[in-house]
Write an enzyme that holds these catalytic residues in place. Sequence first.
Site, PDB file in Angstrom:
ATOM      1  N   HIS A 158       0.830  -1.225   0.000  1.00  0.00           N
ATOM      2  CA  HIS A 158       0.000   0.000   0.000  1.00  0.00           C
ATOM      3  C   HIS A 158       0.860   1.269   0.000  1.00  0.00           C
ATOM      4  O   HIS A 158       0.422   2.314   0.478  1.00  0.00           O
ATOM      5  CB  HIS A 158      -0.960   0.034   1.196  1.00  0.00           C
ATOM      6  CG  HIS A 158      -1.701  -1.247   1.419  1.00  0.00           C
ATOM      7  ND1 HIS A 158      -2.927  -1.505   0.855  1.00  0.00           N
ATOM      8  CD2 HIS A 158      -1.360  -2.361   2.119  1.00  0.00           C
ATOM      9  CE1 HIS A 158      -3.325  -2.723   1.213  1.00  0.00           C
ATOM     10  NE2 HIS A 158      -2.390  -3.266   1.967  1.00  0.00           N
ATOM     11  N   SER A 279      15.409  22.226 -15.135  1.00  0.00           N
ATOM     12  CA  SER A 279      14.228  23.047 -15.360  1.00  0.00           C
ATOM     13  C   SER A 279      14.685  24.387 -15.905  1.00  0.00           C
ATOM     14  O   SER A 279      15.744  24.900 -15.528  1.00  0.00           O
ATOM     15  CB  SER A 279      13.487  23.255 -14.038  1.00  0.00           C
ATOM     16  OG  SER A 279      12.696  24.420 -14.102  1.00  0.00           O
ATOM     17  N   LYS A 285      16.595  22.130  -9.955  1.00  0.00           N
ATOM     18  CA  LYS A 285      15.908  20.902 -10.372  1.00  0.00           C
ATOM     19  C   LYS A 285      16.790  19.924 -11.124  1.00  0.00           C
ATOM     20  O   LYS A 285      17.612  20.292 -11.948  1.00  0.00           O
ATOM     21  CB  LYS A 285      14.719  21.258 -11.271  1.00  0.00           C
ATOM     22  CG  LYS A 285      13.632  22.003 -10.549  1.00  0.00           C
ATOM     23  CD  LYS A 285      12.745  21.085  -9.768  1.00  0.00           C
ATOM     24  CE  LYS A 285      11.572  20.696 -10.637  1.00  0.00           C
ATOM     25  NZ  LYS A 285      10.644  19.844  -9.892  1.00  0.00           N
ATOM     26  N   GLU A 292       9.809   9.384 -16.475  1.00  0.00           N
ATOM     27  CA  GLU A 292       8.438   9.892 -16.652  1.00  0.00           C
ATOM     28  C   GLU A 292       7.931   9.620 -18.069  1.00  0.00           C
ATOM     29  O   GLU A 292       6.789   9.194 -18.271  1.00  0.00           O
ATOM     30  CB  GLU A 292       8.396  11.393 -16.385  1.00  0.00           C
ATOM     31  CG  GLU A 292       8.658  11.757 -14.937  1.00  0.00           C
ATOM     32  CD  GLU A 292       8.917  13.250 -14.799  1.00  0.00           C
ATOM     33  OE1 GLU A 292       7.955  14.024 -14.857  1.00  0.00           O
ATOM     34  OE2 GLU A 292      10.094  13.634 -14.655  1.00  0.00           O
ATOM     35  N   TYR A 319     -10.246 -12.039 -45.316  1.00  0.00           N
ATOM     36  CA  TYR A 319      -9.501 -10.779 -45.358  1.00  0.00           C
ATOM     37  C   TYR A 319     -10.454  -9.606 -45.537  1.00  0.00           C
ATOM     38  O   TYR A 319     -11.394  -9.654 -46.334  1.00  0.00           O
ATOM     39  CB  TYR A 319      -8.470 -10.780 -46.507  1.00  0.00           C
ATOM     40  CG  TYR A 319      -7.711  -9.465 -46.558  1.00  0.00           C
ATOM     41  CD1 TYR A 319      -6.586  -9.256 -45.766  1.00  0.00           C
ATOM     42  CD2 TYR A 319      -8.161  -8.410 -47.346  1.00  0.00           C
ATOM     43  CE1 TYR A 319      -5.922  -8.035 -45.767  1.00  0.00           C
ATOM     44  CE2 TYR A 319      -7.497  -7.186 -47.354  1.00  0.00           C
ATOM     45  CZ  TYR A 319      -6.387  -7.003 -46.562  1.00  0.00           C
ATOM     46  OH  TYR A 319      -5.739  -5.804 -46.557  1.00  0.00           O
TER      47      TYR A 319
HETATM   48  N1  ARG Z   1      -1.656  -3.527 -47.889  1.00  0.00           N
HETATM   49  C1  ARG Z   1      -2.585  -4.589 -47.640  1.00  0.00           C
HETATM   50  C2  ARG Z   1      -2.591  -4.920 -46.149  1.00  0.00           C
HETATM   51  O1  ARG Z   1      -1.724  -4.547 -45.473  1.00  0.00           O
HETATM   52  C3  ARG Z   1      -2.215  -5.789 -48.409  1.00  0.00           C
HETATM   53  C4  ARG Z   1      -3.336  -6.720 -48.699  1.00  0.00           C
HETATM   54  C5  ARG Z   1      -4.284  -6.134 -49.618  1.00  0.00           C
HETATM   55  N2  ARG Z   1      -5.216  -7.101 -50.048  1.00  0.00           N
HETATM   56  C6  ARG Z   1      -6.316  -6.736 -50.702  1.00  0.00           C
HETATM   57  N3  ARG Z   1      -7.113  -7.695 -51.046  1.00  0.00           N
HETATM   58  N4  ARG Z   1      -6.598  -5.491 -50.944  1.00  0.00           N
HETATM   59  O2  ARG Z   1      -3.492  -5.549 -45.651  1.00  0.00           O
END
Ligand code: ARG
Length: 463
Positions: A158, A279, A285, A292, A319
């Site tokens: 504490h 400072s 200082k 920090e 993706y």
């Molecule tokens: N620059 C893109 C990324 O970092 C690469 C992949 C792009 N793929 C796509 N289907 N547009 O994700």
Amino acid sequence: MSTNQSWGGRFTEGPREAVAAYTDSQTYDRALYAQDIRASQAHARMLGRQGVITPAEADTLVRGLDAVKAEIEAGNFVWKPELEDVHMNIEARLTELVGDTGKKLHTGRSRNDQVGLTFRLFVADHLEDWRARAAALVQTLVNKADGHQDDILPGCTHLQPAQPVSLAHHLLAYAWMFRRDHERLGDVLGRVRVSPLGAAALAGTTYPLDPQSVAAEVGFPRIYGNSMDAVSDRDFVMESLFAGSCIMAHLSRLCEEIILWANPAFGFVRLSDGYSTGSSIMPQKKNPDVAELMRGKTGRVYGALMGMLTIMKGLPLTYNRDLQEDKEGFLDADRTVSRSLTLMAGMLEELTFDTRRMRAACTRGFLNATELADYLVGKGIPFREAHHITGHAVALAEKEGKGLEDLSLAELRGIDVRIDDGVYAVLDYAAAVRRRETPGGTGPRSVTRQLEDLRGWLAALGA
Ligand code: ARG
């Protein structure tokens, strides 16, 4: 703007200028050029081995990529924003250099699995760098701690004085934290080093690829188990940023202690001139700015972790362009984590301890109260009762503005007659530390065992 060479076939117009600028990532993902080229060379060799392209074509691609790499490293490479990212910039230049063969590099591959492998290689390289820096910091802490097994200071709970501990013990607590960070990074690396190449856009591909051989060539032991997961998995970024956040949490705690200890009210440490600043208005200082800033920069790394977790939330398979946002947070975190680990080691190396003030601070705050209670237990008194009796002694000492060890035997016996003059040896602060030889305790022999353990661990890393 004209249409993109890589995907512009079906387009009659290019993107609006603001759109191009918004989607452009080559300004920062060019940092991944070496890993992208490594991955592409492995892919090209595999295509050659598998008969998808001829061995001569594979050779042309590999050499061409070496030439592109040399241009980038010489600073002669012209990065083109209209080519969006590092992958397309490199491929376009390759084709300029080697001709139409360059257009075969992308056979059986998509940018989706390409960027996955490239970024995994990049992250793995940087996590190895963090590990080396974390190990160096453990070494610094071990060096700094050794020799301070008998120098005592108040150990706190504490942030209140609790029991005396040795300075070596206190410093080694941090060595264990950074050792865990090193181990955590090793664990994370096992999941970073999984190659997604061969997953193609999302479904796999019709070419007779050998993804395992590509993985082996880039030094990854494993490949993806599911192509859809492969192209959309960014667990490796989340985990790496967590590991980085953990490192920063540990650094930030140590910074906080250094800041407190450098305050004249504590006066336990002196910062070297090289690791402090003055400072502009107060001539007296000497500020712990490095500590920090390190405490403050911890926020950036946590921010990158929160950012990545948020990017992933709710992403449908597979993706999505959102995933491009995985890079800047990591790049920023990497800069912070790597520099902070090394600066901390430097700051500690130049830090000097005022062990006299540390020892003197032990006499304020009744750090030997537990000793008195344990002493009474030794006289056959149950611990709860001993705790209560000790509380009376503390109240008396506090009223008189003394330590427990300054109370006369008559005063102590006034509280409980079972106390005799053997109590004074027990109330000695350094003796309190020497008696705590339980495993991992603050006693000097225990601490020396810790030092041996940590040194053995460091030696095994080097082996
Ligand atoms: N620059 C893109 C990324 O970092 C690469 C992949 C792009 N793929 C796509 N289907 N547009 O994700």
